[in-house]
Design an enzyme around this catalytic site. Structure first.
Site, mmCIF file in Angstrom:
data_model
loop_
_atom_site.group_PDB
_atom_site.id
_atom_site.type_symbol
_atom_site.label_atom_id
_atom_site.label_comp_id
_atom_site.label_asym_id
_atom_site.label_seq_id
_atom_site.Cartn_x
_atom_site.Cartn_y
_atom_site.Cartn_z
ATOM 1 N N GLU A 78 -0.006 -1.078 5.797
ATOM 2 C CA GLU A 78 1.059 -0.541 6.650
ATOM 3 C C GLU A 78 0.914 0.953 6.864
ATOM 4 O O GLU A 78 1.096 1.457 7.963
ATOM 5 C CB GLU A 78 2.438 -0.839 6.039
ATOM 6 C CG GLU A 78 3.583 -0.668 7.037
ATOM 7 C CD GLU A 78 4.250 0.697 7.019
ATOM 8 O OE1 GLU A 78 5.142 0.904 7.837
ATOM 9 O OE2 GLU A 78 3.871 1.566 6.197
ATOM 10 N N ASP B 7 0.857 -1.195 0.000
ATOM 11 C CA ASP B 7 0.000 0.000 0.000
ATOM 12 C C ASP B 7 0.886 1.234 0.000
ATOM 13 O O ASP B 7 2.085 1.156 0.281
ATOM 14 C CB ASP B 7 -0.944 0.016 1.211
ATOM 15 C CG ASP B 7 -0.192 0.075 2.540
ATOM 16 O OD1 ASP B 7 0.830 -0.634 2.670
ATOM 17 O OD2 ASP B 7 -0.606 0.835 3.439
HETATM 18 C C1 LIG Z 1 9.155 3.662 7.564
HETATM 19 C C2 LIG Z 1 7.978 3.187 6.710
HETATM 20 N N1 LIG Z 1 8.350 3.172 5.344
HETATM 21 C C3 LIG Z 1 6.788 4.088 6.902
HETATM 22 O O1 LIG Z 1 6.592 5.010 6.132
HETATM 23 N N2 LIG Z 1 5.971 3.842 7.921
HETATM 24 C C4 LIG Z 1 4.830 4.643 8.260
HETATM 25 C C5 LIG Z 1 3.935 3.733 9.041
HETATM 26 C C6 LIG Z 1 2.874 4.311 9.878
HETATM 27 C C7 LIG Z 1 1.770 4.938 9.478
HETATM 28 N N3 LIG Z 1 1.077 5.210 10.602
HETATM 29 C C8 LIG Z 1 1.773 4.751 11.592
HETATM 30 N N4 LIG Z 1 2.857 4.193 11.158
HETATM 31 C C9 LIG Z 1 5.264 5.852 9.046
HETATM 32 O O2 LIG Z 1 6.331 5.840 9.680
HETATM 33 O O3 LIG Z 1 4.523 6.863 9.014
HETATM 34 ZN ZN LIG Z 2 7.010 1.962 4.157
HETATM 35 ZN ZN LIG Z 3 5.394 4.943 4.411
#
Ligand SMILES: C[C@H](N)C(=O)N[C@@H](Cc1c[nH]cn1)C(=O)O
Ligand SMILES: [Zn+2]
Ligand SMILES: [Zn+2]
Length: 520
Positions: free
Chosen positions: A208, A142
């Site tokens: 995610e 996603d």
């Molecule tokens: C580090 C990863 N690629 C990422 O972008 N994670 C998101 C995941 C997320 C969304 N809501 C809570 N965690 C982020 O760090 O924002």
């Molecule tokens: Zn990511």
């Molecule tokens: Zn991300």
């Protein structure tokens, strides 16, 4: 074939410019290989990857073209389509694939109010040779929302490859490029006729970017079943600290995401008719949001900094050795508006201290123009990036208390509600493990330099869950660089990072196969 646009690079920015990098020449690479006493078959693999680079870019173009935005109900069919795309590609490569349903989503519905299905998790296995190690890899298919009107210079879902090697498109670096990296590594081994060095278990999710809804339960359920054979876990879903030095990552911040809703009038109102006569939800909300954090990022919520682990002498000595320049940060940021002027404070702020960000207001007027409306109900969104030793429940309780008290001080007749939309744990692991050793050797072989050992300011909510459910070491092995602009407009992945990243993932698996069996 990918669209190659020969535009001036300066027309496209996410606050970044490209750097001249010095890559390994064949003789230097051969020297590195001798020094690392390593798998000669890797040279054949590397040449194969190079010769398939157009095909791999085309695969990325197809993936980017599917707008798999997990946070928008209307895009859910596209998220599902992306899961099927991956499953089909993996099946064609000879993997055994399952699409696991995760049930209904709580808190988001279809436009007609009906329950929304969570997108499936793609579970796949490639190889089941008992004599080989098994590596479990995780990634997400996603992406964050993206509209051309947000300020993109190109269509966000149309991979645009410039002649300087930058490949623009939503999801290019986060996380479609890295996810496809695993598939590409399998295919290049097949085409080169090189035995795949490990068994691969794959877990690719479609939620995610919305807090990995539903995945914890599946991982806990499958920890000792589908994932039982895993000897270690590898996640490629973060970024280098800069543009020059690759890194291996052993820590992530967590993320607690909050909504605060304030309502009063029965409907949106004319500000000429009702202004000065009705208490306005928006006025209350901005005052509540403003109470959370100051201009220097200092969190004003009592009970947050009290939970943060103290800095040890060992940790304090780590920061100076990290390859990180404030200039590169200014470049990635697109301005010089940093809170700190020095590297150590900046890295500590990103890696080991909590931060509070205000993201937006649902229901507020936000278009150009001058609409004279009083919104009837507005919902503010903010999140806290959490760090060791913060606890989810304690943090939630502190936030709720703060917001309730801030609203009470306003003595407003409006109604306020606050809740956590999703929460995700921080994670810190030991990089002293064969899993990290293998990745360090692969990095040196592919990039010709030792990696930095870093922590990441972002969050991958299921990382700790994988560690706990499998009992195995987890490694973060990033592909993209600090200037990629993940979550931002003009997200990109450099062709060099994609192609060398595919080599890195494959090389890592070869070094995993050679690591002594008695460690870890
Ligand atoms: C580090 C990863 N690629 C990422 O972008 N994670 C998101 C995941 C997320 C969304 N809501 C809570 N965690 C982020 O760090 O924002
Ligand atoms: Zn990511
Ligand atoms: Zn991300």
């Amino acid at each position: 074939m990918p669209r190659i646009l020969l535009r001036q690079p300066s027309r496209l920015t996410n606050g970044t410019t490209t750097h001249t990098r010095h890559y390994l020449t064949a003789p230097i690479r051969a020297h590195q290989a001798r020094k690392l006493k390593m798998a000669p078959q890797l040279d054949g693999y590397f040449s194969q990857v190079d010769s398939m680079s157009d095909h791999f870019i085309e695969r990325l173009r197809q993936a980017v073209a599917i707008p798999s935005v997990s946070s928008e109900a209307a895009r859910r069919p596209d998220v599902v389509r992306m899961g099927h795309f991956l499953a089909d590609e993996l099946t064609k490569l000879g993997a055994t694939v399952e699409l696991r349903p995760l049930g209904k989503q709580v808190g988001m519905t279809n436009a007609d109010g009906s329950a929304l299905d969570l997108p499936p998790v793609v579970l796949a296995r490639y190889g089941s040779d008992k004599a080989k190690r098994t590596i479990l890899v995780y990634g997400h298919y996603d992406v964050q929302p993206a509209e051309r009107s947000d300020g993109w210079d190109t269509e966000p879902f149309d991979l645009t490859v410039l002649d300087d090697g930058r490949m623009f498109g939503r999801g290019s670096t986060d996380d479609k490029g890295p996810v496809l990296g695993w598939l590409n590594a399998i295919e290049a081994h097949q085409k080169a006729g090189i035995d795949f060095p490990v068994n691969l278990l794959m877990c690719f999710e479609g939620m995610e970017e919305y807090g990995s809804d539903g995945l914890d339960d599946l991982i806990n359920e499958e920890g000792k079943k589908y994932f039982a054979d895993a000897d270690a876990v590898c996640i490629s879903d973060n970024y280098w600290l800069g543009t020059e030095r690759p890194c291996l990552t052993y820590g992530l911040r967590g993320c607690n995401y909050y909504s605060v809703e304030i309502s009063g009038p029965g409907a949106d109102l004319h500000s000429g008719v009702f202004g000065g006569t009705a208490q306005e939800p928006m006025t209350d909300l901005v005052r509540v949001l403003a109470s959370l954090v100051d201009t220097d990022g200092v969190i004003q919520v009592q009970g947050i900094k009290e939970q943060v682990a103290p800095v040890t002498a060992e940790e304090a000595g780590l920061y100076e050795g990290i390859a990180f320049e404030m200039e590169t940060l200014h470049e990635s940021l697109g301005s010089k508006t940093t809170i700190f002027e020095d590297k150590k404070s900046t890295l500590m702020a990103r890696w080991r201290n909590p931060s509070l960000s205000v993201h937006g207001i649902e229901g507020a007027f936000s278009a150009p123009g001058a609409k004279t409306v009083i919104p009837a109900k507005v919902t503010g969104k903010f999140s806290i990036r959490t760090v060791p030793n913060m606890e989810v429940d304690k943090t939630n309780a502190a936030v709720y208390k703060h917001v309730e008290e801030a609203f009470a001080k306003l003595k407003s007749k409006n109604t306020m509600k606050v809740w956590a939309q999703h929460t995700g744990n921080w994670w810190v692991a030991s990089p002293k493990h064969w899993n990290f050793n293998a990745a360090a050797k692969a990095t040196e072989r592919v990039w010709g330099m030792k990696p930095d050992f870093t922590r990441e300011g972002g969050s991958i909510p299921v990382t700790l869950t994988f560690e706990q459910a499998t009992g195995k070491n987890v490694l973060l092995l990033p592909m993209g660089s600090s200037t990629d602009g993940a979550h931002s407009i003009n997200e990109k992945l450099d062709k060099k990072n994609y192609i060398e990243g595919i080599k890195l993932l494959g090389a890592y698996l070869h070094y995993v196969a050679e690591e002594p069996k008695n460690e870890g």
